[in-house]
Design a protein around this motif. Structure first.
Motif, PDB file in Angstrom:
ATOM      1  N   SER A  80     -46.772 -81.502 -71.123  1.00  0.00           N
ATOM      2  CA  SER A  80     -46.836 -81.429 -69.364  1.00  0.00           C
ATOM      3  C   SER A  80     -45.649 -82.432 -68.891  1.00  0.00           C
ATOM      4  O   SER A  80     -45.432 -83.449 -69.711  1.00  0.00           O
ATOM      5  CB  SER A  80     -48.053 -81.671 -68.638  1.00  0.00           C
ATOM      6  OG  SER A  80     -47.923 -81.945 -67.457  1.00  0.00           O
TER       7      SER A  80
ATOM      8  N   THR B 111     -50.767 -84.912 -72.428  1.00  0.00           N
ATOM      9  CA  THR B 111     -51.394 -83.585 -72.090  1.00  0.00           C
ATOM     10  C   THR B 111     -50.163 -82.449 -72.475  1.00  0.00           C
ATOM     11  O   THR B 111     -48.984 -82.573 -72.258  1.00  0.00           O
ATOM     12  CB  THR B 111     -51.188 -83.515 -70.488  1.00  0.00           C
ATOM     13  OG1 THR B 111     -52.227 -84.320 -69.992  1.00  0.00           O
ATOM     14  CG2 THR B 111     -51.618 -82.089 -70.143  1.00  0.00           C
TER      15      THR B 111
ATOM     16  N   SER C 233     -48.804 -78.662 -72.774  1.00  0.00           N
ATOM     17  CA  SER C 233     -48.693 -77.634 -71.986  1.00  0.00           C
ATOM     18  C   SER C 233     -47.740 -76.285 -72.663  1.00  0.00           C
ATOM     19  O   SER C 233     -46.584 -76.524 -72.867  1.00  0.00           O
ATOM     20  CB  SER C 233     -48.077 -78.034 -70.691  1.00  0.00           C
ATOM     21  OG  SER C 233     -47.745 -76.776 -69.849  1.00  0.00           O
TER      22      SER C 233
ATOM     23  N   ASP D  12     -48.490 -71.909 -69.537  1.00  0.00           N
ATOM     24  CA  ASP D  12     -49.202 -72.449 -68.436  1.00  0.00           C
ATOM     25  C   ASP D  12     -50.949 -72.777 -68.907  1.00  0.00           C
ATOM     26  O   ASP D  12     -51.845 -72.831 -68.019  1.00  0.00           O
ATOM     27  CB  ASP D  12     -49.585 -71.308 -67.618  1.00  0.00           C
ATOM     28  CG  ASP D  12     -48.356 -70.787 -66.760  1.00  0.00           C
ATOM     29  OD1 ASP D  12     -47.441 -71.854 -66.506  1.00  0.00           O
ATOM     30  OD2 ASP D  12     -47.989 -69.710 -66.443  1.00  0.00           O
ATOM     31  N   ASN D  13     -50.948 -73.002 -70.097  1.00  0.00           N
ATOM     32  CA  ASN D  13     -52.379 -73.713 -70.653  1.00  0.00           C
ATOM     33  C   ASN D  13     -52.259 -75.055 -71.025  1.00  0.00           C
ATOM     34  O   ASN D  13     -50.947 -75.582 -71.112  1.00  0.00           O
ATOM     35  CB  ASN D  13     -52.489 -73.068 -71.852  1.00  0.00           C
ATOM     36  CG  ASN D  13     -53.022 -71.567 -71.663  1.00  0.00           C
ATOM     37  OD1 ASN D  13     -53.572 -71.136 -70.542  1.00  0.00           O
ATOM     38  ND2 ASN D  13     -52.730 -70.649 -72.497  1.00  0.00           N
ATOM     39  N   HIS D  14     -53.229 -76.146 -70.517  1.00  0.00           N
ATOM     40  CA  HIS D  14     -53.098 -77.387 -70.708  1.00  0.00           C
ATOM     41  C   HIS D  14     -54.159 -77.958 -71.615  1.00  0.00           C
ATOM     42  O   HIS D  14     -55.365 -77.519 -71.522  1.00  0.00           O
ATOM     43  CB  HIS D  14     -53.030 -78.040 -69.282  1.00  0.00           C
ATOM     44  CG  HIS D  14     -51.908 -77.363 -68.350  1.00  0.00           C
ATOM     45  ND1 HIS D  14     -50.927 -78.097 -68.531  1.00  0.00           N
ATOM     46  CD2 HIS D  14     -51.869 -76.691 -67.437  1.00  0.00           C
ATOM     47  CE1 HIS D  14     -49.869 -77.388 -67.576  1.00  0.00           C
ATOM     48  NE2 HIS D  14     -50.673 -76.480 -66.921  1.00  0.00           N
TER      49      HIS D  14
ATOM     50  N   ASN E 228     -55.584 -81.884 -73.253  1.00  0.00           N
ATOM     51  CA  ASN E 228     -55.470 -83.389 -73.142  1.00  0.00           C
ATOM     52  C   ASN E 228     -55.804 -83.688 -74.948  1.00  0.00           C
ATOM     53  O   ASN E 228     -57.062 -83.362 -75.257  1.00  0.00           O
ATOM     54  CB  ASN E 228     -56.190 -84.108 -72.282  1.00  0.00           C
ATOM     55  CG  ASN E 228     -55.945 -83.645 -70.800  1.00  0.00           C
ATOM     56  OD1 ASN E 228     -54.857 -83.719 -70.800  1.00  0.00           O
ATOM     57  ND2 ASN E 228     -56.875 -83.878 -70.076  1.00  0.00           N
TER      58      ASN E 228
END
Length: 406
Positions: A45, A71, A73, A76-78, A80
């Motif tokens: 991200s 994070t 990415s 469009d998925n994330h 941690n």
């Protein structure tokens, strides 16, 4: 994608240029449709890019780095992850998971053992008080025996666990020592294996310029000059990178008279000071415990930058002042240069970060990174205040515990 899995892990195998070449483990199939190879920065991200850069540089420097929250990415998925990085010859392994690292587990378990022991002792003390306050004196011996036998068994078991944990910590220390030795070997390799071919390229380009430069058309002369500038810049970057790495091994127990350091720096920069008719002053400075090389790097880089980054029509004025409080000294190096934009203040301390193009001001962008590393190595902090067009003031602190005793 939300982070809902109880236990998810990912292992990325990268080359030293930050290219992911293989995905060794992906328990939640986060990257199942990805096409390799791919740049590492493409998987994280934007909010983690700065931390990713610092994390990557730390791996190159220390070989082992643990517990960095990043994070990821993709599509469009994330997710941690807490990442650890390991430098293994030409490969960098990035291991991410949703659990704390082994080192933190060891320390956490040790603290838990100590807390359990303290709680067990308090419980036993209460039992003894209750027995003494009752009429059941004949049960005292048995109660003492049972409680303290149980406690003794717990202590023996805990000691056994602590011994195992100490072995694990010792193993980690050995790995860290090996990593430091590998970094020393890497420094030697950079010094001898990279600097020599760069010097050779530079020498042949210079020779080509002298013998055939005039016979080239304007475009050829332009390209040759660009190549020579690039070779010179690469040589300076290698030298600065070596200096930056060596600052990790500075002896910080020397007795250093900062007044002498200031005068030596002025002597080295004398030509630049005289060419610009600059005024460089300092009030009386203390004698401290630290690194003479480290303090020299700090003063030289800050004063050199103050002489360099100033409008041509302005006479440089540079002053060093000192504030003393109960716990530390605060040094202030003030200039009247071009200043730094508010949103760039933190970036200037990053490795190879340049805010101005090489056409305006020469340099490799390593100076302030060296300043930050040297000050932090001696237990201090560094920051700046600045206004574009009006100059900058760099601050750094040294604890009073570092004051040399006469």
């Amino acid at each position: 994608m939300e982070n809902t899995t109880n236990d998810h892990k990912i292992i990325l195998s990268c080359n030293k240029h930050g290219i992911v070449e293989h995905i060794s483990l992906d328990t939640v199939s986060f990257l199942e449709n990805i096409q390799l190879p791919i740049g590492l920065h493409s998987l994280f991200s934007p909010v983690s890019i700065k931390e990713l850069g610092s994390f990557w540089l730390s791996i190159q420097e220390k070989s082992i780095v643990e517990n960095t929250m990043l994070t990821m990415s993709y599509n469009d998925n994330h997710l941690n992850y807490v990442f650890s990085g390991y430098l293994l010859e030409e490969t960098v392994l990035l291991c991410g998971n949703n659990e704390i690292s082994a080192t933190e587990k060891v320390l956490g378990e040790i603290m838990q053992i100590n807390n359990e022991q303290a709680n067990q002792i308090r419980i036993t003390e209460k039992k003894v008080v209750n027995i003494l306050n009752s009429d059941e004196n004949k049960e005292i011996s048995e109660a003492f025996l049972d409680d303290f036998t149980s406690l003794n068994n717990e202590l023996i078991n805990n000691k056994r666990v602590l011994t195992q944990k100490n072995k694990e910590i010792e193993s980690l220390n050995k790995e860290l020592k090996a990593a430091n030795e590998n970094m020393t070997m890497f420094t030697y390799s950079v010094s001898h294996d990279l600097k020599q071919p760069v010097r050779m390229v530079n020498s042949f380009l210079t020779l080509l310029h002298k013998k055939h430069g005039e016979s080239l058309d304007p475009a050829g002369q332009k390209y040759l000059n660009i190549a020579m500038d690039g070779a010179n810049s690469l040589s300076k970057m290698i030298s600065d990178l070596l200096t930056y790495h060596q600052s990790s091994n500075l002896d910080t127990t020397e007795t250093v008279d900062l007044n002498i350091v200031f005068l030596e720096v002025k002597k080295i920069l004398q030509n630049e000071i005289e060419e610009k008719n600059a005024l460089v002053t300092s009030e009386k400075l203390p004698v401290l415990k630290g690194s003479s090389t480290g303090f020299f790097q700090v003063f030289q880089n800050l004063i050199s930058n103050a002489l360099k980054f100033v409008p041509e029509e302005r006479t440089p004025i540079i002053s060093i002042n000192l504030e003393e409080v109960d716990t530390h000294f605060t040094f202030k190096i003030k200039d009247n240069g071009i200043g730094i934009a508010e949103n760039k203040k933190q970036e200037v301390f990053n490795l190879f970060k340049r805010l101005n193009g090489p056409q305006q001001y020469e340099g490799t962008g390593m100076g302030l990174a060296m300043v930050k590393k040297s000050i932090e190595r001696m237990g201090g902090e560094v920051w700046l205040e600045s206004e574009e067009g009006k100059g900058s003031t760099f601050f750094f602190t040294i604890k009073k515990s570092k004051v040399a005793q006469n």
